[in-house]
Design an enzyme around this catalytic site. Sequence first.
Site, short mmCIF file in Angstrom:
data_model
loop_
_atom_site.label_atom_id
_atom_site.label_comp_id
_atom_site.label_asym_id
_atom_site.label_seq_id
_atom_site.Cartn_x
_atom_site.Cartn_y
_atom_site.Cartn_z
N ASN A 1 132.22 46.55 -46.48
CA ASN A 1 133.20 45.92 -47.38
C ASN A 1 133.28 46.60 -48.75
O ASN A 1 134.28 46.45 -49.47
CB ASN A 1 132.90 44.43 -47.58
N ASP B 1 135.95 35.48 -40.69
CA ASP B 1 136.98 36.51 -40.69
C ASP B 1 138.36 35.88 -40.73
O ASP B 1 138.57 34.80 -40.20
CB ASP B 1 136.81 37.36 -39.41
C1 FPP Z 1 136.90 38.23 -44.05
O1 FPP Z 1 138.27 38.08 -44.22
C2 FPP Z 1 136.12 37.71 -45.12
C3 FPP Z 1 135.38 38.46 -46.02
C4 FPP Z 1 135.35 39.90 -46.02
C5 FPP Z 1 134.55 37.86 -47.04
C6 FPP Z 1 134.07 36.47 -46.86
C7 FPP Z 1 134.20 35.79 -48.15
C8 FPP Z 1 134.48 34.49 -48.34
C9 FPP Z 1 134.63 33.53 -47.22
C10 FPP Z 1 134.71 33.95 -49.70
C11 FPP Z 1 133.56 33.82 -50.63
C12 FPP Z 1 132.24 33.61 -50.05
C13 FPP Z 1 131.30 32.73 -50.51
C14 FPP Z 1 129.96 32.74 -49.88
C15 FPP Z 1 131.56 31.76 -51.59
P1 FPP Z 1 139.17 39.39 -44.26
O2 FPP Z 1 139.48 39.69 -45.66
O3 FPP Z 1 138.50 40.51 -43.53
O4 FPP Z 1 140.41 38.90 -43.47
P2 FPP Z 1 141.46 39.82 -42.67
O5 FPP Z 1 140.68 40.47 -41.55
O6 FPP Z 1 142.45 38.82 -42.17
O7 FPP Z 1 142.04 40.79 -43.64
#
Ligand code: FPP
Length: 245
Positions: free
Chosen positions: A68, A20
Amino acid sequence: MSLEKIDLETLPQHIAIIMDGNGRWAQQQGKIRVRGHEAGAEAVRKVVEAAAKLGIKHLTLYAFSTENWLRPKNEVATLMGLLVKSLRRELERMTSNNIKLGAIGSLDKLPKNVQQELHEVIQKTANNSGTHLTLALSYGAREEIKQAVVEISKKVKNNIIPVESIDETIINEHLYTQHLPDVDLLIRTSGEVRISNFLLWQIAYAELYFTDELWPEFDEYSLHQAILSYQKRERRFGKTSEQLT
Ligand code: FPP
């Protein structure tokens, strides 16, 4: 330095991570959210390699939740594109690091090209015997439990199994994670202290580790810190300390 302190005999067998903070990392850098996800994908690579180097048997990453899908269309498209790009780019490294890829979730909801790419990498790494990396994609724990209940109910209705035979083993066998052991250590980055519908059944006895680091900042050292914290704890599984010794 941190590596020397880790006891290789008592490593967590299964580590799960709620990655996250990509968005907040991008915001802090004055960049658009997409850049945060790209940096997040780099962190995935580093952490997977660090886990493989240590000899962690199972690593499960929450890459995309059922919720998501509600994000803006272009962000969903970016994440799917990034996934395909990363899978393509990482295949060789996965092979040289002996990593076996798996995926859990409502995979049929993913775009066809993502399904194809996943399928291909899963097949090509199927015989690797090192770290088993599982990506949770379009994953929700309640949905997983619901579909297990439906499958088991159908078997009871069709007299395939008697209702009395339903136990924890049968339930385990109907979850997406049927081939995985319970989670020993669950990590969540970015300071949020929530489980967010991730592996609800499988974390029953997991040690929970929360860190303020944003996912793109999480690296090999951070993984070692989480494991060291895990190794300092006493896992009692409901028993008393005296019973354990
Ligand atoms: C959370 O950060 C992350 C995600 C929703 C997706 C996870 C994806 C990756 C790490 C990249 C690609 C994955 C792979 C397996 C190559 P957020 O967007 O919720 O962060 P925030 O809460 O700060 O907005």
